[in-house]
Design an enzyme around this catalytic site. Structure first.
Site, PDB file in Angstrom:
ATOM      1  N   TYR A   1      48.060  72.785  84.931  1.00 48.05           N
ATOM      2  CA  TYR A   1      49.140  73.159  85.843  1.00 48.05           C
ATOM      3  C   TYR A   1      48.664  73.646  87.205  1.00 48.05           C
ATOM      4  O   TYR A   1      49.223  74.582  87.772  1.00 48.05           O
ATOM      5  CB  TYR A   1      50.048  74.227  85.201  1.00 48.05           C
ATOM      6  N   HIS A   2      47.661  72.967  87.766  1.00 46.26           N
ATOM      7  CA  HIS A   2      47.156  73.336  89.090  1.00 46.26           C
ATOM      8  C   HIS A   2      47.153  72.133  90.035  1.00 46.26           C
ATOM      9  O   HIS A   2      46.109  71.780  90.595  1.00 46.26           O
ATOM     10  CB  HIS A   2      45.743  73.909  88.960  1.00 46.26           C
ATOM     11  N   PRO A   3      48.297  71.483  90.269  1.00 45.64           N
ATOM     12  CA  PRO A   3      48.323  70.300  91.138  1.00 45.64           C
ATOM     13  C   PRO A   3      48.024  70.669  92.584  1.00 45.64           C
ATOM     14  O   PRO A   3      48.364  71.756  93.053  1.00 45.64           O
ATOM     15  CB  PRO A   3      49.747  69.780  90.972  1.00 45.64           C
TER      16      PRO A   3
ATOM     17  N   HIS B   1      43.734  70.194  87.296  1.00 50.00           N
ATOM     18  CA  HIS B   1      42.798  70.566  86.245  1.00 50.00           C
ATOM     19  C   HIS B   1      43.336  70.062  84.909  1.00 50.00           C
ATOM     20  O   HIS B   1      44.439  70.436  84.508  1.00 50.00           O
ATOM     21  CB  HIS B   1      42.654  72.094  86.179  1.00 50.00           C
TER      22      HIS B   1
END
Length: 526
Positions: free
Chosen positions: A466-468, A294
């Site tokens: 920070y949503h890999p 994201h």
């Protein structure tokens, strides 16, 4: 020295890994080892919600960064990841968001049976101890405490009210029957303090003699006997040894480190491995591909409304510890929106939080205020995780290709526009010292709502939320029971298995994935 051997070895004590290890150790007849590169997460830095940013750029952070991003004006994006027991659940902002029904039904439509929304909902509920009580969508009695926000600041309340004034509906539960709308996030906090996956799952299991937690232990590579993983080479404070695996090994290192460990072990695209000086053991072309995240931006406004995030004093800490309230209890408001009428589910998420966001949130907050902004919830852009070189201590090369797809840029532009509309509402402007023009003059908002000005702002100000995910994609790298294709006893359980990114934060889905992995393993073991 006796052979060091366990039935199950879980690598990575993050959101998913803690859940996997704790659930497997419920069977007293098996032995479980949980491996974590970072130290134990002890002390106020990991307990007090509002101190999360103080972990960034420290020894408790993997501190990754992307390669230069073409659509972000060639900037390298900062990628924090928790490097301690609890992983990123020990440093995140604790929002409890599961994603949309559409996300999981899409996974099933892509050829992954048993991953539709109705299949995963029981596992979300199993983990949950929601203070609102049990209903069709929520559970009680699970290890993970889910709480209503405490000490919501007037600026955040005003944002929710202003969003409703702008025409967006109120939603009391983003994880209930519908996701779309604006409101207050529930958080993974217990009595106002952080409830990480480690606190939720490992602390109750700490007395089990069959569970061994090994902190400060870095996984270097897997060793194989043909297609079977025989052991894991690790480095504990400078001493390298091999931990043997009798049954299965589960990789829960996250979307950057899980594929990187497979690559370092000779599992991945054979041509890439050979070029990197690693002998290919198992040609699996999609390892490290399908990277998603994201990406978005904030617009920020100065305000004199007090108190904001501090001060960090002993009195405020005692207020938090005794009553679970006060300015040290972090919370956010936000919402889920549709960029157009023809999308099947909300495709923009907006976060609203206290503080001025500069330099990807790393700049010291010199003046009080608030920030809110959108990200593209289901990005079409894809990146990759690749070898930097064959040394096992090297960080991977990370290519996110943020906003590479033109539709992602269009949707983010629409998200910025809707935030600018909310920013003009009187209920919010009454509490702000700067308007959109003042924010723009300070470099904290677009110069106007024209396509060009918004696009210029996006290029220079967007960063990772920070949503890999996606780099060990289910259906390509792992099967629907999370087994690595072509290997006998290796599974992956973290957000890297997501075929497509969920509409929302990823901590709760990662824990659900850990719950499912443990269930698959226990079922297969009979």
């Amino acid at each position: 020295m006796d052979r060091e051997s366990y039935d199950y070895v879980v690598v990575g004590a993050g959101s998913a890994g803690c859940a996997v290890a704790a659930r497997l150790s419920e069977d007293p007849d098996v032995t479980v080892a949980l491996i974590e590169a970072g130290p134990p997460a002890r002390g106020r830095l990991f307990e007090i919600p509002a101190l999360f940013s103080q972990q960034m750029k420290t020894a408790f952070d993997w501190d990754f960064e992307t390669e230069p991003e073409p659509q972000l004006a060639g900037r390298r994006a900062y990628l924090p990841r928790g490097r301690a027991i609890g992983g990123t659940s020990s440093m995140n902002t604790m929002l409890y968001v599961r994603g949309h029904r559409y996300d999981y039904d899409t996974w099933e439509r892509l050829g992954n049976p048993g991953w539709g929304y109705d299949d995963v909902l029981p596992f979300f509920k199993k983990s949950e101890d929601n203070e609102r009580g049990a209903d069709d969508f929520h559970g009680v009695g699970g290890p993970l405490t889910v709480s209503n926000p405490r000490s919501v600041h007037p600026l955040l309340t005003a944002w929710v009210e202003a969003a409703q004034d702008a025409g967006y509906k109120y939603n009391s539960d983003f994880n209930g029957a519908e996701q779309e709308g604006v409101g207050y996030h529930q958080v993974t906090q217990r009595n106002g303090l952080r409830c990480s996956s480690a606190i939720a799952f490992l602390e109750p299991a700490a007395g089990r003699p069959n569970l061994t937690v090994l902190p400060s232990t870095t996984a270097l590579r897997l060793s194989f006997d043909d297609s079977r993983a025989a052991g894991l080479e690790v480095d504990h404070l400078g001493t390298v040894r091999t931990i043997h695996v009798d049954r299965e090994i589960v990789l829960s290192l996250g979307a950057y480190n899980s594929p990187h460990l497979l690559l370092q072990s000779g599992v991945g695209p054979a041509d890439e491995l050979s070029a990197g000086g690693i002998t290919p053991l198992h040609d699996l072309p999609d390892v490290g591909r399908n990277m998603q995240d994201h990406t978005g931006c904030f617009i920020s406004f100065f305000s004199d409304t007090e108190p904001l995030l501090g001060p960090d004093t002993s009195a405020q800490e005692q207020l938090l510890r005794r009553q679970g309230t006060g300015p040290m209890a972090w919370n956010e408001t936000g919402g889920f929106f549709s960029s157009s009428d023809d999308v099947p589910a909300p495709d923009i998420q907006v976060h609203a939080a206290l503080g001025i966001v500069r330099e990807e949130g790393l700049a010291a907050p010199l003046e009080p205020g608030m920030s809110f902004g959108p990200y593209v919830a289901r990005p079409a852009s894809r990146g990759s995780v690749r070898l930097r070189h064959s040394h096992p201590y090297a960080k991977p090369r990370i290519f996110h290709n943020y906003l590479d797809d033109p539709d992602d840029r269009r949707r983010l532009r629409e998200g910025v526009r809707l935030c600018m509309r909310i920013a003009r509402e009187q209920r919010l402007t009454a509490l702000l010292r700067s308007d959109l023009r003042g924010a723009a003059d300070a470099g904290l908002a677009p110069l106007s709502d024209s396509d060009q000005d918004i696009d210029d702002f996006i290029r220079t100000q967007s960063f990772s939320f920070y949503h890999p995910s996606g780099t060990c994609m289910m259906g390509k790298v792992v099967d629907h029971e999370l087994r690595v294709r072509g290997l006998e006893n290796v599974r992956v359980a973290d957000t890297s298995i997501m075929p497509t990114l969920v509409t929302g934060n990823t901590n709760a889905p990662a824990i659900m994935i850990g719950e499912r992995a443990a269930s698959f393993i226990r079922t297969s073991a009979g």
